[in-house]
Design a protein around this motif. Structure first.
Motif: not given
Ligand SMILES: Nc1ncnc2c1ncn2[C@@H]1O[C@H](COP(=O)(O)OP(=O)(O)OP(=O)(O)O)[C@@H](O)[C@H]1O
Length: 312
Positions: A81, A83, A107-108, A139, A143, A232-233, A235-236
């Motif tokens: 995700g 972090g 992702g961050r 960001t 993304e 989210g991370s 999704l690449f």
């Molecule tokens: N299309 C994309 N490509 C790459 N990264 C992406 C994309 N869309 C979202 N992200 C990244 O995914 C991350 C968010 O993912 P997610 O919503 O699963 O995390 P979270 O549940 O909030 O985080 P954590 O569980 O790690 O605290 C962010 O860093 C965001 O920039």
């Protein structure tokens, strides 16, 4: 403090969103580890009970919820995700707790790494006086423009379907989708020690392999045969193929890795949670309010789907 926040969230769900826990289960997930200063600690069992005190509900793990989102009960979830990166093996819905791996990068860190790449490779000059404009731009580039490089370079790299040809950064510099630094960003997930300067941190491919190989030999093929990417991370573009190649190189040759991605990686835990909440056979893992009142909060440990199967 965290529990006050949790109580507030629970209040919002029941009051603002008008969810009715009396008529539907409320799945909650908790992390298997917490970080206190620089020390990682196993999340105390009493925290799960404490959550239950607040919500009288069932405690699950986001990895297990992501697997439910694919309608399967056995497999390995690789979840990255914002972090946190974690690999979670599940067999027949049971999380194999001692094989779960969790690291604090996500992702961050990729966004910050992309900032470094753009500074060195295209001379990007962030304007720190503009608040989070720079962070939001990085960001957005990550993304919409970044992709994953493949181990096998004879294969064409996937391009990001969301990417238009160019992106103008806040300092006026223009990025082109073919630029190499856009394929370099996600490499940090595979080499965090070198690229994120995280001593001793292993990449997601090593975490996943270690998680699989820490399980019983009888189930290795089942786990490797259903590897699900979530968060989210993940999704690449090109991520499934790259992870599959990496795992195939690390696993014994008799074990075949098959990698897929949940439909909406950033929402997989929510999707899986809603599936869990409506599954008749999993509803028996919920603790009801009456049971809470009769047996107390610790009763949650007899019901959680996050239990380890001792023989695995
Ligand atoms: N299309 C994309 N490509 C790459 N990264 C992406 C994309 N869309 C979202 N992200 C990244 O995914 C991350 C968010 O993912 P997610 O919503 O699963 O995390 P979270 O549940 O909030 O985080 P954590 O569980 O790690 O605290 C962010 O860093 C965001 O920039």
């Amino acid at each position: 403090m965290a529990f006050q926040l949790l109580a507030f969230i629970y209040q919002c769900v029941t009051q603002e969103l008008a969810a009715r826990p009396a008529s539907t289960g409320v799945p909650m997930h908790h992390f298997s580890e917490v970080r206190v200063g620089s020390v990682r600690e196993t999340c105390p069992h009493k925290n799960a009970a404490h959550c239950a005190e607040l919500a009288y509900a069932e405690v699950a793990h986001s990895g297990s919820l992501a697997l439910y989102a694919t309608n399967s009960r056995t497999g390995l979830v690789i979840e990255v995700g914002d972090g946190v990166a974690q690999t979670v093996p599940l067999y027949d819905s049971y999380m194999i707790f001692n094989a779960v791996k969790r690291r604090d990068f996500g992702g961050r860190d990729l966004t910050a790494y992309l900032g470094e790449l753009l500074r060195t490779e295209v001379g990007y000059k962030p304007d720190n006086s503009k608040g989070d404009v720079d962070w939001r731009a990085l960001t957005a580039v990550k993304e919409s423009m970044c992709r994953v490089r493949q181990r096998d370079t004879t294969n064409h790299e996937d391009t990001n379907p969301a990417a238009s040809g160019t992106y103008q950064l806040p300092d006026g510099k223009v990025l082109h989708r073919e630029q190499d630094c856009l394929a370099q960003c996600a490499e940090a997930l595979f080499q965090p020690a070198r690229l994120l300067k995280r001593d001793e941190e292993e990449g997601i491919q090593k975490m996943a392999t270690d998680s699989i190989l820490a399980c019983s030999r009888d189930i290795l093929k089942d786990l490797a045969g259903n590897i699900v990417l979530s968060g989210g991370s993940m999704l690449f573009p090109g991520m499934c193929r790259r992870v599959e190649q990496e795992l195939q190189a690390l696993l014994p040759s008799t074990i075949k890795a098959a990698v897929s991605r949940v439909a909406s990686p950033a929402y997989a835990a929510f999707t899986g949670g809603s599936i869990v909440a409506s599954m008749p056979d999993l509803q028996k893992t919920f603790m009801t309010k009456a049971e809470y009142e009769e047996y107390g909060a610790a009763f949650i440990h007899t019901r959680s789907v996050s239990l380890t199967k001792p023989q695995l």
